[in-house]
Write a protein that holds these residues in place. Structure first.
Motif: not given
Lengths: 158, 158
Positions: A19-23, A59, A63, A66, A74, A77-78, A80-82, A84, B112, B143-144, B146-147, B150, B153, B155
């Motif tokens: 993963r590379d946000s530039k390329r 889970y 995670s 993401l 979003p 993530a929501q 997965i949390l709900q 749980f 929560q 998990l929270r 995660n919301l 991110a 980063s 690279s």
């Protein structure tokens, strides 16, 4: 080497490394359980889903997903949390009520994280019963030393 | 080690001693035990009823009501009037309290919340559910987080 635009299954750790946000080397397609259709099922009633079959690391893996830029993050993530949160009660009640029983049915549909939690609940329950039965005041060998072979006393010359 | 004086021990006159000594003397058939004034059917019925009625936890007459009940009923039931009823009343109260604790935990998770304050719980109750609860809340916290979106980063260019 791969043709641009080809679609493959690769391990998560490799995908993260690429993963590379530039390329934009790769983009990640979500496993179906994290996509909208399944998310709707989870929102309706997460307690009936077999998370072991669908996971077993729903889970944890979710995670990690993401980390990739995905516009649905979003919502994922929501969900997965709900999920749980809504399954919490059942796991707590089952693990804290099932004493000395076969729990395989209770854990069958739990993902690995939930199974660890279930074990924690069982430990609390078992410790309580152990205390109640008076076993807490019996001295038993520590499990650390149970496998030591008995030492033999050297032969004493008469 | 700590030390102190006990007594004077005069035949026929009640004297206050630590529980461990009372049990020890009783086992050696050297004394008769006088139960605490709350270990009484009328009082315990009141407590049980209040526990069932209120959403909050009833302040218990002793922070070690479970331990004391067990010890005294095991070793000195002949000195305790209506011992069986007492046993049942304490167990019923315990069951109600534990159920209430689970209800609180579920409500806490669903909303929560960040903090909870539960007055009048005893250590026995906390320990039975504690490990499960703290682990579950740890997971939920992760998990929270995660919301939050991110951080992208930087690279490395290879």
């Amino acid at each position: 080497s791969f043709l641009q635009g080809s679609k493959l299954e690769i391990p998560l750790w490799l995908a993260k490394g690429l993963r590379d946000s530039k390329r934009r080397i790769i983009s990640v397609e979500l496993p179906k359980i994290y996509k909208e259709a399944w998310r709707t099922v989870f929102t309706a009633d997460a307690t009936v889903v077999d998370l072991h079959k669908m996971g077993p690391y729903y889970y944890g893996f979710g995670s990690q997903l993401l980390n990739f830029d995905n516009p649905e993050n979003p919502e994922i993530a929501q969900t997965i949390l709900q999920t749980f949160i809504s399954r919490f009660r059942r796991i707590m009640d089952d693990s804290q009520n099932a004493y000395n029983e076969d729990t395989s049915v209770l854990v069958a549909r739990l993902d690995e994280l939930e199974r660890t939690l279930f074990q924690a609940g069982q430990k609390g329950l078992n410790d309580f019963h152990c205390w109640e039965k008076g076993q807490a005041s019996q001295i038993t060998a520590s499990s650390l030393v149970q496998n030591y072979g008995k030492r033999k006393f050297p032969d004493v010359d008469g | 080690l700590f030390q102190g004086d006990l007594g004077p021990f005069n035949p026929g006159l009640p004297v206050e001693v630590p529980v461990w000594l009372a049990i020890n003397l009783k086992q050696r058939q050297k004394c008769r035990l006088i139960p605490p004034e709350w270990m009484d059917v009328g009082k315990l019925e009141e407590i049980r009823d209040q526990e069932r009625k209120e959403d909050t936890f009833t302040p218990m007459p002793s922070p070690h009501y479970m331990e004391l009940t067990k010890l005294l009923l095991n070793y000195a039931s002949d000195n305790i009037p209506k011992a069986d009823e007492i046993r049942t009343l304490v167990k019923d109260t315990w069951d109600t309290r534990v159920a209430k604790l689970r209800l609180s935990a579920d409500s806490f998770v669903r909303q929560q919340e960040a903090h909870a304050k539960l007055d009048n719980l005893t250590l026995m109750e906390i320990n039975t559910t504690g490990t499960f609860l703290t682990q579950a809340l740890d997971h939920m916290y992760k998990l929270r987080t995660n919301l939050q979106p991110a951080q992208s980063s930087q690279s490395q260019d290879f």
